[in-house]
Design an enzyme around this catalytic site. Structure first.
Site, PDB file in Angstrom:
ATOM      1  N   CYS A 198      12.268  27.695 -38.519  1.00 60.39           N
ATOM      2  CA  CYS A 198      11.592  28.943 -38.594  1.00 60.39           C
ATOM      3  C   CYS A 198      10.060  28.740 -38.065  1.00 60.39           C
ATOM      4  O   CYS A 198       9.797  27.534 -38.037  1.00 60.39           O
ATOM      5  CB  CYS A 198      11.836  29.520 -39.919  1.00 60.39           C
ATOM      6  SG  CYS A 198      13.524  29.946 -40.505  1.00 60.39           S
ATOM      7  N   LYS A 239      14.490  26.196 -31.019  1.00 61.32           N
ATOM      8  CA  LYS A 239      13.897  25.308 -30.198  1.00 61.32           C
ATOM      9  C   LYS A 239      13.781  24.047 -31.007  1.00 61.32           C
ATOM     10  O   LYS A 239      13.969  22.772 -30.298  1.00 61.32           O
ATOM     11  CB  LYS A 239      12.418  25.604 -29.580  1.00 61.32           C
ATOM     12  CG  LYS A 239      11.704  24.742 -28.524  1.00 61.32           C
ATOM     13  CD  LYS A 239      12.488  24.749 -27.277  1.00 61.32           C
ATOM     14  CE  LYS A 239      11.782  23.834 -26.428  1.00 61.32           C
ATOM     15  NZ  LYS A 239      12.470  23.478 -25.240  1.00 61.32           N
TER      16      LYS A 239
END
Length: 609
Positions: A2, A604
């Site tokens: 996050c 990512k």
């Protein structure tokens, strides 16, 4: 998994936080939210989906606050809903928390709080932090000690930020085996999971180490402590990079931009580490005792694992020392052999990959004499935790599917192999320079390859297929693995990769009439073997897409669709064929109408195990 962003300063906080969250969206995009303090109360807004949804929901609000925290989420506990989105608040809405990571003992903590009469409103582990802090604060009325006590109760890896409605000039934050960076500006301060989120405001940073908390105040220095509230003096570092490259610069997608930036990235590295004659510079791993090692252990995840797998093939062929390549998530759970002369190499684009950092701990526990890191972020936990780090110098990469960072990894690992030939005396000077000159040609060859329109046309023929088989041998096998991963990541199709010689040992049973088989034929030493494998699958009526060098035009006689790659030195060819795989995945995803930069279910930076 996050993104956290917080601001306290002289500007209106919500626009600053929204801009920061947009730069962190690559870390997760299931939901987004922020919290601020308005007229003495908490203001919280959360939405499902991207940061733009959150921004749109705030257009009619007029929150005059100098303090805010925000979050963009990739779900680990609880499905993506508004109630599970961050920030989380306590039952009386006195404090708000944003959190990245996993609280391993949240069930026990939640059971305790429920027994104390506390009511929960979400299914997440993160809400426990807010509820636990508020529970303690009700007793002590001491902001800092309540925060310290709360942190002492948490088990797991996490970073978090917290604000309290009665303290509009204080932002609290902490890190435990999860990245959190402080940005120190003029009359304003920031917290973020990635420093690039605030670089347009300040380049003065402090990275919280594991087990540290910070008290960010309005208009004065940031105070840093350990969780037991012992004051820590931390130096302020000036980062040299900027947020340049954080926009698309005319490209439709970040991934496409980053694919076309690869010649520039490769040129920067080859000219830094190779002289015009192809000899590797002393600057590459200067002072690093490569001659002391007689084996290598490489640990990585995902695309980085594929880079390490290619390094195994190249290093073993150049210097004949054993190279072991491990998936990081498995490495820590098995007793892999590590000798006294083992060089450990950890690869992570972000430098924050949780399983790779766990492997670093394992190497340290087993007293490995030297650990080398390869990553793209200078202030990352990997970069600061290893003995020496090679930086990719790829610039910011925003597309979730790695492109330029991956090819930079390949190049650095190839250069490592070339450097080892010097310390191990396995190549003559002429042979060494021939390899280097082949790498110096890479930027020009990449530009030629990217101008090949046939790269983009293949998807028109195969866009309706939902299953592909990739085949490669020797140096092309790891590159096929990466190409198959790219097709999975953004085209959402099943793509399986096998060593071509293994087809007869089972996978050929998957072949039926019209089955699309993608063959990477770029390793000249096994080219005839690849042709033989193609004939085998053609005999089962497969449809063969052949990726081969310009010198291998005869491949057209045995394949149905051809993509030709410029002729190159054998050490350079894996990078060129990697780019083919990237373009194939991009064009297929585009044809299917998929989200390119933020594919479903992915993030990512994988900062949880």
């Amino acid at each position: 998994m996050c993104g956290i962003f917080g601001y306290l300063g002289s500007k209106l906080a919500i626009p600053v936080v929204l801009d920061g969250l947009a730069k962190l969206e690559y870390r997760g995009y299931d939901s987004a939210g922020l919290a601020s303090i308005h007229l003495g109360d908490l203001f919280v807004r959360k939405t499902i989906g991207r940061v733009d949804e959150l921004r749109h929901s705030l257009e009619q609000e007029n929150i005059q606050s100098l303090l805010a925290i925000g979050h963009t989420r990739w779900a680990t506990h609880g499905v993506p809903t508004v109630s599970n989105a961050h920030p989380h608040v306590d039952e009386n809405r006195t404090c708000a928390v944003v959190h990245n990571g996993i609280i391993e003992n949240f069930k026990e903590l939640k059971s305790f709080l429920l027994s104390e009469g506390v009511s929960f409103s979400s299914d997440t582990d993160s809400e426990v932090i807010a509820q636990l802090f508020a529970y303690r604060y009700q007793t002590t009325a001491d902001l800092i000690h309540s925060f310290s006590w709360t942190l002492s109760q948490l088990q797991g890896s996490f970073s978090c930020g917290l604000i309290h409605k009665d303290h509009p000039d204080v932002l609290l934050c902490a890190a435990q085996e999860s990245p959190l960076i402080l940005g120190l500006g003029e009359g304003e301060n920031f917290i973020a999971s990635d420093s690039r989120a605030f670089l347009k405001h300040t380049q003065s940073i402090q990275a919280l180490a594991s087990g540290e908390l910070a008290i960010v105040g309005l208009g004065h220095e940031v105070e840093t402590y350990n969780f037991a509230l012992k004051r820590i003096s931390k130096p302020v570092r000036q980062v040299t990079y900027t947020d340049a490259g954080s926009d698309k610069q005319g490209y439709s997608y970040y991934m496409l931009k980053e694919i076309y930036e690869q010649p520039e990235v490769l040129e920067r590295l080859v000219h830094k580490y190779l002289d015009p004659q192809g000899h590797i510079s002393e600057k590459f791993l200067q002072g690093f005792p490569l001659e002391d090692f007689d084996e290598i252990s490489i640990v990585a995840c995902g695309s980085s694992y594929h880079a390490g797998f290619l390094a195994k093939y190249i290093i073993e062929s150049l210097v004949s020392i054993p190279v072991h390549v491990e998936v990081a998530s498995e490495f820590r759970y098995r007793r892999a052999y590590i000798g006294q002369k083992t060089l450990a190499i950890l690869i992570s684009q972000s430098g924050e990959t949780a399983d790779t950092l766990a492997a670093l701990k394992e190497f340290r526990r087993r007293q490995v004499s030297c650990v080398l890191g390869i990553c793209n972020v200078e202030e990352s936990a990997l970069a600061t935790g290893v003995d020496h780090c090679l930086f990719l110098e790829a610039g910011i990469e925003i597309g979730v599917a790695s492109t330029k960072a991956f090819t930079a990894q390949l190049l650095l690992l190839i250069l490592l192999g070339l450097k080892l030939t010097i310390s191990k005396h396995t190549l003559s000077l002429t042979e060494h320079c021939a390899c280097g000159k082949g790498l110096l040609e890479l930027p020009e060859l990449c530009n030629r390859l990217l101008a090949n329109e046939n790269l983009h046309s293949w998807a028109h023929t195969y866009c309706n297929e939902d299953r592909f088989i990739f085949l490669g041998r020797r140096l092309m096998y790891p590159i096929c693995m990466e190409a198959a991963l790219k097709l999975k990541e953004i085209a959402y199709v099943e793509a399986n990769c096998y060593p071509a010689g293994e087809m007869k040992h089972g996978p050929i049973a998957l072949i039926s009439k019209g089955s699309p088989v993608i063959t990477f034929c770029g390793d000249s030493t096994v080219y005839e073997k690849m042709v033989g494998c193609i004939m085998e699958v053609k005999a089962r009526q497969a449809h063969v897409i052949a990726v081969a060098s310009e010198a291998q035009e005869d491949i057209a006689a045995v394949s149905d669709f051809q993509i030709y790659v410029p002729n190159s030195h054998s050490l350079a060819s894996p990078i060129l064929y990697t780019i083919v795989g990237q373009i194939m995945a991009y064009t297929m995803a585009l044809k299917k109408g998929n989200e390119i930069d933020c594919p479903r279910n992915l993030a990512k930076s994988v900062t949880v195990e």
